[in-house]
Design an enzyme around this catalytic site. Structure first.
Site, short mmCIF file in Angstrom:
data_model
loop_
_atom_site.label_atom_id
_atom_site.label_comp_id
_atom_site.label_asym_id
_atom_site.label_seq_id
_atom_site.Cartn_x
_atom_site.Cartn_y
_atom_site.Cartn_z
N ASP A 39 0.69 -1.10 0.05
CA ASP A 39 0.09 -0.04 0.00
C ASP A 39 0.73 1.14 -0.04
OD1 ASP A 39 -2.40 -1.42 0.09
OD2 ASP A 39 -2.42 -1.65 2.31
N ASP A 40 2.23 1.28 -0.34
CA ASP A 40 2.99 2.44 -0.40
C ASP A 40 3.44 2.73 -1.88
OD1 ASP A 40 2.99 3.00 2.28
OD2 ASP A 40 4.86 1.91 2.79
#
Length: 277
Positions: free
Chosen positions: A221-222
């Site tokens: 999720d980065d």
């Protein structure tokens, strides 16, 4: 014929003039032009829509001669993007994309849907789109994703869309489809991790909820962010209300992100994006 030219390179004087002059001398008409300079990194980004008959490789060669050595040149037709969608159980993002696909509301074509549950099979097939059910029980993550990769070999796709696909992808899978996988999730991370994030958010008294769409990288999720949005909420709304609103903003954010990507308006530089909206 409409073409889209994207250039990213070190910044120096005269770049816009040189690029525009090449297009002029080759009898192309510039329909739209956007540019941006990252002064901190001394990087130049330019997106140009132009029309005319084009020998793609020849034009790339000409541009390479007049641009800095580190120039990345991407020249494409303004064409429909083919996608495969990965899902688990939630239908809201998939439903939205299937309807947009059915009525040609976006510059894309859904080739198939792959799910680790078969809950969304009937919904998908109502739109005459093939659904591949690949259960993940009793096999490793690597084995499951190898089975997905084998299915993907059947399709000539541009992007892989994670429409609430609730499985962590392996580094090997992500590497194989670098900058081709797009995800959507709520924006509570990393504050509210794990199950029932909306319950956690309600108990904390949050005043806004949102969603983020991004390219997938090895860092969970980065990856480079494409689009984000929020909805304001208040104390009168319970956890179920927040979850319902969260689905609405997720649908919107994913659709807006995909519009930008499918229209070749997104540059990826390290772990961030430059976007000409």
């Amino acid at each position: 014929m409409k073409h889209i030219l994207r250039i990213a390179c070190s910044d120096e004087k005269g770049l816009i003039y040189r690029i525009s002059n090449v297009l002029f001398e080759n009898n192309f008409n510039i329909d739209r032009n956007d540019e941006f300079v990252d002064s901190e990194k001394n990087l130049f980004f330019m997106r140009t829509e132009f029309s005319g008959d084009c020998d793609v490789q020849n034009l790339k060669n000409i541009l390479q001669e007049i641009l800095p050595e580190d120039a990345k040149i991407n020249l494409t037709l303004n064409k429909v993007k083919n996608v495969v969608i990965l899902v688990t159980k939630e239908h809201h993002c998939l439903s939205d994309l299937l309807i947009r696909n059915e009525f040609n509301e976006m510059n894309f074509n859904v080739l198939s849907v792959i799910g680790n549950y078969d809950i969304l099979k009937d919904l998908t097939e109502k739109f005459d789109i093939p659904f591949h059910y690949i259960p993940a029980e009793n096999i490793s993550r690597e084995e499951h994703q190898q089975k997905i990769a084998e299915i993907l070999e059947q399709y000539d796709f541009d992007y892989l869309i994670l429409a609430k696909f609730m499985r962590i992808l392996t580094p090997e899978f992500v590497k194989k489809f670098k900058h081709k996988i797009i995800n959507i999730h709520h924006s509570f991370l990393p504050a509210f991790i794990g199950a029932n994030p909306y319950k956690q958010a309600h108990e904390r008294g949050v005043k806004m909820i949102g969603a983020t769409s991004h390219f997938v990288t090895d860092d969970l999720d980065d990856g480079p962010i494409i689009y984000q949005d929020i909805i304001k909420v208040n104390h009168a709304q319970n956890a179920k209300d927040l979850a319902k609103l969260g689905k609405e903003v997720e649908k919107k954010v994913l659709a807006e992100a995909l519009k930008l990507v499918f229209n070749d308006k997104v540059f990826i530089e390290d772990n961030k994006t430059v976007i000409f909206e």
